[in-house]
Design an enzyme around this catalytic site. Structure first.
Site, PDB file in Angstrom:
ATOM      1  N   ASP A 142      -3.412  -9.034   8.005  1.00 54.50           N
ATOM      2  CA  ASP A 142      -2.447  -8.553   9.002  1.00 54.50           C
ATOM      3  C   ASP A 142      -1.407  -9.658   9.171  1.00 54.50           C
ATOM      4  O   ASP A 142      -1.710 -10.738   9.699  1.00 54.50           O
ATOM      5  CB  ASP A 142      -3.158  -8.254  10.327  1.00 54.50           C
ATOM      6  CG  ASP A 142      -2.186  -7.697  11.366  1.00 54.50           C
ATOM      7  OD1 ASP A 142      -0.956  -7.765  11.146  1.00 54.50           O
ATOM      8  OD2 ASP A 142      -2.674  -7.198  12.402  1.00 54.50           O
ATOM      9  N   THR A 195       0.805  -1.226   0.000  1.00 51.27           N
ATOM     10  CA  THR A 195       0.000   0.000   0.000  1.00 51.27           C
ATOM     11  C   THR A 195       0.835   1.272   0.000  1.00 51.27           C
ATOM     12  O   THR A 195       0.308   2.352  -0.245  1.00 51.27           O
ATOM     13  CB  THR A 195      -0.954   0.039   1.214  1.00 51.27           C
ATOM     14  OG1 THR A 195      -0.215  -0.309   2.388  1.00 51.27           O
ATOM     15  CG2 THR A 195      -2.130  -0.893   1.027  1.00 51.27           C
ATOM     16  N   SER A 196       2.120   1.183   0.337  1.00 53.07           N
ATOM     17  CA  SER A 196       2.910   2.415   0.341  1.00 53.07           C
ATOM     18  C   SER A 196       4.381   2.106   0.102  1.00 53.07           C
ATOM     19  O   SER A 196       4.780   0.945   0.053  1.00 53.07           O
ATOM     20  CB  SER A 196       2.738   3.179   1.667  1.00 53.07           C
ATOM     21  OG  SER A 196       3.454   2.551   2.699  1.00 53.07           O
ATOM     22  N   VAL A 227      15.338   5.512   2.520  1.00 55.22           N
ATOM     23  CA  VAL A 227      14.483   5.693   1.338  1.00 55.22           C
ATOM     24  C   VAL A 227      13.293   6.566   1.722  1.00 55.22           C
ATOM     25  O   VAL A 227      12.725   6.405   2.811  1.00 55.22           O
ATOM     26  CB  VAL A 227      13.939   4.338   0.809  1.00 55.22           C
ATOM     27  CG1 VAL A 227      13.357   4.516  -0.592  1.00 55.22           C
ATOM     28  CG2 VAL A 227      14.999   3.262   0.817  1.00 55.22           C
ATOM     29  N   LYS A 234      17.179  -7.822   9.941  1.00 57.50           N
ATOM     30  CA  LYS A 234      17.504  -7.694   8.521  1.00 57.50           C
ATOM     31  C   LYS A 234      18.728  -8.549   8.164  1.00 57.50           C
ATOM     32  O   LYS A 234      18.851  -9.009   7.024  1.00 57.50           O
ATOM     33  CB  LYS A 234      17.735  -6.226   8.162  1.00 57.50           C
ATOM     34  CG  LYS A 234      16.469  -5.357   8.282  1.00 57.50           C
ATOM     35  CD  LYS A 234      15.361  -5.846   7.370  1.00 57.50           C
ATOM     36  CE  LYS A 234      14.191  -4.886   7.265  1.00 57.50           C
ATOM     37  NZ  LYS A 234      13.097  -5.398   6.430  1.00 57.50           N
ATOM     38  N   TYR A 255      16.502  -4.230  14.800  1.00 54.69           N
ATOM     39  CA  TYR A 255      16.162  -4.044  13.374  1.00 54.69           C
ATOM     40  C   TYR A 255      17.305  -4.587  12.500  1.00 54.69           C
ATOM     41  O   TYR A 255      17.075  -5.376  11.582  1.00 54.69           O
ATOM     42  CB  TYR A 255      15.923  -2.562  13.090  1.00 54.69           C
ATOM     43  CG  TYR A 255      15.528  -2.273  11.651  1.00 54.69           C
ATOM     44  CD1 TYR A 255      14.245  -2.550  11.199  1.00 54.69           C
ATOM     45  CD2 TYR A 255      16.446  -1.728  10.750  1.00 54.69           C
ATOM     46  CE1 TYR A 255      13.888  -2.297   9.873  1.00 54.69           C
ATOM     47  CE2 TYR A 255      16.095  -1.472   9.437  1.00 54.69           C
ATOM     48  CZ  TYR A 255      14.810  -1.747   9.000  1.00 54.69           C
ATOM     49  OH  TYR A 255      14.460  -1.502   7.690  1.00 54.69           O
ATOM     50  N   ARG A 262      -2.730  -4.337   5.242  1.00 56.21           N
ATOM     51  CA  ARG A 262      -3.905  -4.317   6.133  1.00 56.21           C
ATOM     52  C   ARG A 262      -4.971  -3.339   5.680  1.00 56.21           C
ATOM     53  O   ARG A 262      -6.157  -3.565   5.887  1.00 56.21           O
ATOM     54  CB  ARG A 262      -3.460  -3.920   7.562  1.00 56.21           C
ATOM     55  CG  ARG A 262      -2.584  -4.943   8.252  1.00 56.21           C
ATOM     56  CD  ARG A 262      -1.902  -4.335   9.453  1.00 56.21           C
ATOM     57  NE  ARG A 262      -1.084  -3.180   9.057  1.00 56.21           N
ATOM     58  CZ  ARG A 262      -0.334  -2.473   9.871  1.00 56.21           C
ATOM     59  NH1 ARG A 262      -0.292  -2.777  11.155  1.00 56.21           N
ATOM     60  NH2 ARG A 262       0.369  -1.452   9.425  1.00 56.21           N
ATOM     61  N   THR A 294       9.901   7.015   2.087  1.00 59.70           N
ATOM     62  CA  THR A 294       8.647   6.249   2.152  1.00 59.70           C
ATOM     63  C   THR A 294       7.925   6.719   3.427  1.00 59.70           C
ATOM     64  O   THR A 294       8.344   7.697   4.044  1.00 59.70           O
ATOM     65  CB  THR A 294       8.923   4.726   2.274  1.00 59.70           C
ATOM     66  OG1 THR A 294       9.511   4.483   3.558  1.00 59.70           O
ATOM     67  CG2 THR A 294       9.845   4.194   1.188  1.00 59.70           C
ATOM     68  N   ASN A 339       8.088  -7.784   1.724  1.00 59.98           N
ATOM     69  CA  ASN A 339       8.472  -6.376   1.897  1.00 59.98           C
ATOM     70  C   ASN A 339       7.885  -5.731   3.147  1.00 59.98           C
ATOM     71  O   ASN A 339       8.488  -4.817   3.696  1.00 59.98           O
ATOM     72  CB  ASN A 339       8.025  -5.614   0.630  1.00 59.98           C
ATOM     73  CG  ASN A 339       8.023  -4.130   0.834  1.00 59.98           C
ATOM     74  OD1 ASN A 339       9.059  -3.490   0.813  1.00 59.98           O
ATOM     75  ND2 ASN A 339       6.838  -3.556   1.072  1.00 59.98           N
TER      76      ASN A 339
HETATM   77  N1  LIG Z   1      12.323   3.414   4.142  1.00 61.34           N
HETATM   78  C1  LIG Z   1      13.561   3.063   4.438  1.00 61.34           C
HETATM   79  O1  LIG Z   1      14.442   3.922   4.688  1.00 61.34           O
HETATM   80  C2  LIG Z   1      13.941   1.598   4.427  1.00 61.34           C
HETATM   81  C3  LIG Z   1      15.311   1.276   4.389  1.00 61.34           C
HETATM   82  C4  LIG Z   1      15.686  -0.036   4.368  1.00 61.34           C
HETATM   83  C5  LIG Z   1      14.735  -1.046   4.389  1.00 61.34           C
HETATM   84  N2  LIG Z   1      13.402  -0.718   4.446  1.00 61.34           N
HETATM   85  C6  LIG Z   1      12.428  -1.821   4.474  1.00 61.34           C
HETATM   86  O2  LIG Z   1      11.548  -1.679   3.389  1.00 61.34           O
HETATM   87  C7  LIG Z   1      10.331  -2.380   3.663  1.00 61.34           C
HETATM   88  C8  LIG Z   1       9.144  -1.518   3.257  1.00 61.34           C
HETATM   89  O3  LIG Z   1       9.118  -0.367   4.068  1.00 61.34           O
HETATM   90  P1  LIG Z   1       8.795   1.090   3.507  1.00 61.34           P
HETATM   91  O4  LIG Z   1       9.994   1.919   3.726  1.00 61.34           O
HETATM   92  O5  LIG Z   1       8.202   1.019   2.160  1.00 61.34           O
HETATM   93  O6  LIG Z   1       7.730   1.555   4.609  1.00 61.34           O
HETATM   94  P2  LIG Z   1       6.185   1.995   4.533  1.00 61.34           P
HETATM   95  O7  LIG Z   1       6.010   3.037   3.483  1.00 61.34           O
HETATM   96  O8  LIG Z   1       5.824   2.325   5.940  1.00 61.34           O
HETATM   97  O9  LIG Z   1       5.427   0.666   4.062  1.00 61.34           O
HETATM   98  C9  LIG Z   1       5.236  -0.427   4.922  1.00 61.34           C
HETATM   99  C10 LIG Z   1       4.210  -1.371   4.299  1.00 61.34           C
HETATM  100  O10 LIG Z   1       4.072  -2.522   5.153  1.00 61.34           O
HETATM  101  C11 LIG Z   1       2.691  -2.750   5.400  1.00 61.34           C
HETATM  102  N3  LIG Z   1       2.544  -3.375   6.713  1.00 61.34           N
HETATM  103  C12 LIG Z   1       2.997  -2.914   7.905  1.00 61.34           C
HETATM  104  N4  LIG Z   1       2.624  -3.733   8.902  1.00 61.34           N
HETATM  105  C13 LIG Z   1       1.927  -4.763   8.323  1.00 61.34           C
HETATM  106  C14 LIG Z   1       1.275  -5.924   8.827  1.00 61.34           C
HETATM  107  N5  LIG Z   1       1.228  -6.188  10.145  1.00 61.34           N
HETATM  108  N6  LIG Z   1       0.653  -6.744   7.970  1.00 61.34           N
HETATM  109  C15 LIG Z   1       0.650  -6.455   6.635  1.00 61.34           C
HETATM  110  N7  LIG Z   1       1.256  -5.391   6.095  1.00 61.34           N
HETATM  111  C16 LIG Z   1       1.880  -4.534   6.934  1.00 61.34           C
HETATM  112  C17 LIG Z   1       2.049  -1.382   5.298  1.00 61.34           C
HETATM  113  O11 LIG Z   1       0.691  -1.434   4.884  1.00 61.34           O
HETATM  114  P3  LIG Z   1      -0.620  -1.339   5.834  1.00 61.34           P
HETATM  115  O12 LIG Z   1      -0.372  -0.275   6.861  1.00 61.34           O
HETATM  116  O13 LIG Z   1      -1.726  -1.035   4.856  1.00 61.34           O
HETATM  117  O14 LIG Z   1      -0.743  -2.708   6.411  1.00 61.34           O
HETATM  118  C18 LIG Z   1       2.852  -0.756   4.153  1.00 61.34           C
HETATM  119  O15 LIG Z   1       2.288  -1.135   2.905  1.00 61.34           O
HETATM  120  C19 LIG Z   1      10.381  -2.724   5.152  1.00 61.34           C
HETATM  121  O16 LIG Z   1      10.685  -4.099   5.299  1.00 61.34           O
HETATM  122  C20 LIG Z   1      11.526  -1.859   5.696  1.00 61.34           C
HETATM  123  O17 LIG Z   1      12.139  -2.453   6.809  1.00 61.34           O
HETATM  124  C21 LIG Z   1      12.989   0.585   4.455  1.00 61.34           C
END
Ligand SMILES: NC(=O)c1ccc[n+]([C@@H]2O[C@H](COP(=O)([O-])OP(=O)(O)OC[C@H]3O[C@@H](n4cnc5c(N)ncnc54)[C@H](OP(=O)(O)O)[C@@H]3O)[C@@H](O)[C@H]2O)c1
Length: 253
Positions: free
Chosen positions: A61, A12-13, A183, A154, A150, A35, A185, A88
């Site tokens: 979830d 979703t994001s 990133v 990872k 964290y 979710r 996000t 993801n």
């Molecule tokens: N952003 C960064 O700087 C960064 C850097 C390195 C790695 N990452 C990794 O990248 C991945 C994606 O994160 P993002 O940065 O894109 O963050 P984000 O924009 O917050 O997206 C997180 C996504 O996970 C879903 N989610 C969270 N809890 C959930 C649950 N209990 N069940 C199902 N879905 C769930 C959320 O959707 P809903 O709320 O609709 O469920 C959302 O779609 C993560 O694994 C994060 O650790 C991010």
């Protein structure tokens, strides 16, 4: 032969939405998991309209047994094969380990480790039977340095992807840990972190992370570190003592 199907968790994001967009652009049908039902529906409408692909939504979830079981059942369905699994979904905890409750840490570990392991397990057998598949585990550069629970979670994604890619690539299934740095996000905003101290040059866009991650996965790499600047930083981090690497990593906490 119809289009291949990709299942993306956390679609979703942020990075998950970008994986959906880029995989739809390359003519994959999609299964979107998260979710928030209204956001899933809106993404599905948009992707069908923009790319003409089929999009299923699976509200779940992934911190619940039922949620994981429903997605695992979809992955195991031989009648509707999934060619690409993107593990993801994730979140971060803003406080240090000792200030979080054990329940918060358990949920965090579950979403970042147990859930992707269960979904990989469900996806792998049908992929091996068909001799074809790709699994992408979204990890982080934090997995290469001492960086709290964290980073440790990872690190599991990186280590397990390296093992699984060695073991299964010869049977047609590539497994890749995609390891981004910071990133743009919703990740940091959701965890309530103040990111003002992070220099501009350290930020990546989801577009680049996903493009490079998908290319490395298609090339059969076990580990993908998007952007040259992070590839260099991680190579250097291997040469410095743990306390220096941890200090650099902690700037983003
Ligand atoms: N952003 C960064 O700087 C960064 C850097 C390195 C790695 N990452 C990794 O990248 C991945 C994606 O994160 P993002 O940065 O894109 O963050 P984000 O924009 O917050 O997206 C997180 C996504 O996970 C879903 N989610 C969270 N809890 C959930 C649950 N209990 N069940 C199902 N879905 C769930 C959320 O959707 P809903 O709320 O609709 O469920 C959302 O779609 C993560 O694994 C994060 O650790 C991010």
């Amino acid at each position: 032969m119809g289009r291949p199907t990709a299942l993306i968790t956390g679609a979703t994001s942020g990075l998950g939405a970008e994986f959906a967009q880029q995989l739809a652009r390359s003519q994959h049908n999609l299964v979107l998991v998260a979710r928030n039902v209204s956001r899933l529906e809106a993404k599905a409408v948009r992707l069908r309209t923009d790319f003409g692909v089929e999009v299923e939504i699976m509200p779940a979830d992934l911190l619940t047994d039922d949620g994981v079981a429903s997605v695992a059942a979809r992955l195991a369905d031989r009648a509707r094969p999934v060619r690409v699994l993107v593990n993801n979904a994730g979140f971060g905890l803003v406080k240090a380990f000792e200030h979080n409750t054990a329940e918060e840490e358990t949920d965090h570990l579950r979403l970042l480790v147990r859930t992707p392991m269960q979904l990989m397990h469900a996806a792998l057998e049908p992929m091996l039977e068909r001799g074809q598949g790709r699994i992408i585990n979204v990890a982080s550069v934090a997995g290469f340095i001492p960086r709290g629970s964290y980073g440790a979670a990872k690190a599991w994604g990186i280590s397990f992807s390296r093992f699984a890619n060695l073991r299964y690539r010869g049977r047609g299934v590539n497994v890749t840990a995609v390891c981004p740095g910071f990133v743009h996000t919703e990740f940091h905003q959701r965890m309530g972190a103040n990111m003002g101290r992070i220099p501009k040059w350290m930020w990546l866009n989801p577009d680049q992370v996903v493009r490079e991650g998908l290319a490395d996965s298609a090339a059969g790499k076990s580990v993908s570190i998007p952007s040259r600047r992070y590839a260099v930083l991680i190579a250097l981090s291997r040469l410095v003592p743990d306390n220096l690497a941890a200090a650099a990593g902690n700037r983003g906490r």
